[in-house]
Design an enzyme around this catalytic site. Structure first.
Site, PDB file in Angstrom:
ATOM      1  N   GLN A  39       0.808  -1.210   0.000  1.00 48.42           N
ATOM      2  CA  GLN A  39       0.000   0.000   0.000  1.00 48.42           C
ATOM      3  C   GLN A  39       0.845   1.265   0.000  1.00 48.42           C
ATOM      4  OE1 GLN A  39      -2.722  -0.316   3.326  1.00 48.42           O
ATOM      5  NE2 GLN A  39      -3.681  -2.161   2.540  1.00 48.42           N
ATOM      6  N   HIS A  63      -1.272   0.138   5.594  1.00 47.96           N
ATOM      7  CA  HIS A  63      -1.891   1.135   6.467  1.00 47.96           C
ATOM      8  C   HIS A  63      -1.005   2.366   6.682  1.00 47.96           C
ATOM      9  CE1 HIS A  63      -4.955  -1.868   8.398  1.00 47.96           C
ATOM     10  NE2 HIS A  63      -4.854  -2.011   7.078  1.00 47.96           N
ATOM     11  N   GLU A  93     -15.672   3.699   8.228  1.00 45.73           N
ATOM     12  CA  GLU A  93     -16.283   4.798   8.972  1.00 45.73           C
ATOM     13  C   GLU A  93     -16.127   6.143   8.272  1.00 45.73           C
ATOM     14  OE1 GLU A  93     -15.413   2.972  13.466  1.00 45.73           O
ATOM     15  OE2 GLU A  93     -14.482   4.862  12.835  1.00 45.73           O
ATOM     16  N   TYR A 148     -10.618 -10.525   9.983  1.00 44.18           N
ATOM     17  CA  TYR A 148     -10.734 -11.215   8.703  1.00 44.18           C
ATOM     18  C   TYR A 148     -10.931 -12.706   8.965  1.00 44.18           C
ATOM     19  CZ  TYR A 148      -8.956  -6.821   6.875  1.00 44.18           C
ATOM     20  OH  TYR A 148      -8.795  -5.488   6.565  1.00 44.18           O
TER      21      TYR A 148
END
Length: 377
Positions: free
Chosen positions: A87, A154, A247, A268
């Site tokens: 990421q 992240h 969210e 998960y």
């Protein structure tokens, strides 16, 4: 009612709202897309420059100038070392509100260890774009997330300039360090607020508090890849939940948003996270959450009336998982309806912004990524 039953009912309600979005008449008039530019490799962030130009980041580590006619310039030189992979990479970009005078860009990226190790973290840098648009000058790293860890996940990394001129930066929990989001001696799972020179504003909530890093604005976050300033000047953000529990939040100074103690998601493959609860005293509830996850990305408020009065003031959020743009109607800071746009699911929506022409622009996260302009029919 247990979490699974609540999740099912919420999902069913969302489907009913979305199924009815085509029946609301002119207020939900569809848009048509036109390709501004293509051939971008996994673009992540876009900023608007004078004369109808754009600057776009490509996650592998390239910064591109895009002409008004969509022509891609050669990669802009002068970027710092970038730990691209997973990421990570070159992520968000923001043009300073005074760009026409100072040519200043801010960008955030995954910063490798200087010693060449495997650890990395999110960093925010400032630079001046040269007059010919080919290179960055006077580069300065304003902020580096601490501590660095060996992770490819992240990073967070959305930048927003507030009305007071300070910068908000979202920071992920780095996945393997989720419990850090609840402590103030690190930058994992936080929103930080800094001045444009990298200094800490004196009115930050944890300035002078022993054991707390003064850059921190809010905490208890997971991984925010969407952030924007609302029309009233408040800072809003989306964040990824685990399996469910994405969210929308409005982070306020010093507020704890609960991750990973409370969440509307689960591990998960199933199983509780944290205390397995959704509420706890002293922890903020999200303004809205999604179960199942949509993988929310960029977000923007529409302040123009180019698409009709029914759209003005709506919030737009990209979905990476399902490949649509979510048009969200709000009333008193509550979501009252959601409508899928670009819902063919063929492209992950990475970023959405309102341009100087008051139209919406979208980036698609693909190997042949595109910058799209949304025009009202």
């Amino acid at each position: 009612m247990n979490l699974r039953n609540r999740s099912f009912l919420r999902s069913l309600g969302s489907l009913l709202v979305l199924a009815g979005c085509g029946l609301a008449g002119a207020a939900t008039a569809q848009v048509r897309t036109e390709t501004v530019a293509s051939g971008l490799e996994n673009p992540w962030g876009v900023a608007f420059l004078p004369e109808g130009r754009f600057v776009v980041t490509e996650k592998p580590g390239r910064l591109r100038l895009v002409a008004a006619d969509g022509k891609l310039g050669t990669p802009i030189q002068g970027l710092p070392p970038i730990a691209a992979g997973g990421q990570g990479g070159l992520l968000d970009v923001l043009a300073d509100s005074g760009f026409a005078q100072n040519r200043t860009l801010y960008f955030c990226y995954s910063e490798p260890e200087t010693a060449g190790g495997s650890a990395n973290s999110t960093a925010l840098a400032r630079a001046r774009l040269s007059a010919d648009g080919t290179k960055l000058e006077a580069l300065k790293v304003l902020f580096s997330q601490k501590p660095k860890v060996a992770s490819r996940a992240h990073f967070g990394c959305r930048i927003v300039e507030a009305r007071d001129g300070n910068l908000f930066l979202t920071l992920g929990d780095r996945f393997s360090r989720k419990d850090d989001a609840q402590t103030l001696d690190n930058h994992h799972g936080k929103v930080v607020r800094i001045a444009k020179d990298g200094s800490v504003p004196k009115d930050n909530p944890f300035v002078g508090k022993p054991g707390a890093l003064p850059e921190i604005w809010s905490y208890g976050h997971r991984n925010s890849q969407g952030a924007t300033l609302a029309p009233d000047g408040r800072f809003w953000m989306t964040e990824h939940g685990p399996q469910g529990g994405d969210e929308i939040n409005i982070p306020r100074a010093g507020v704890n948003h609960g991750w990973p103690v409370i969440t509307y998601g689960e591990n998960y493959g199933g199983g509780k996270i944290g205390e397995g609860i959704t509420r706890k005293d002293g922890m903020e509830q999200p303004l809205h959450y999604w179960v199942p996850s949509i993988a929310p990305s960029g977000m923007a408020f529409l302040t123009s009336d180019r698409y009709g009065a029914g759209w003005k003031g709506n919030l737009f959020v990209g979905s990476l998982k399902f490949g649509y743009l979510d048009r969200i109607e709000l009333k008193d800071d509550k979501v009252v309806a959601e409508h899928k746009l670009l819902a063919d699911g063929r492209a992950r929506i990475r970023d959405v912004k309102q341009g100087p022409d008051d139209l919406l622009y979208v980036l698609t996260d693909e190997s042949d990524g595109k910058l799209l302009r949304l025009r009202p029919n």
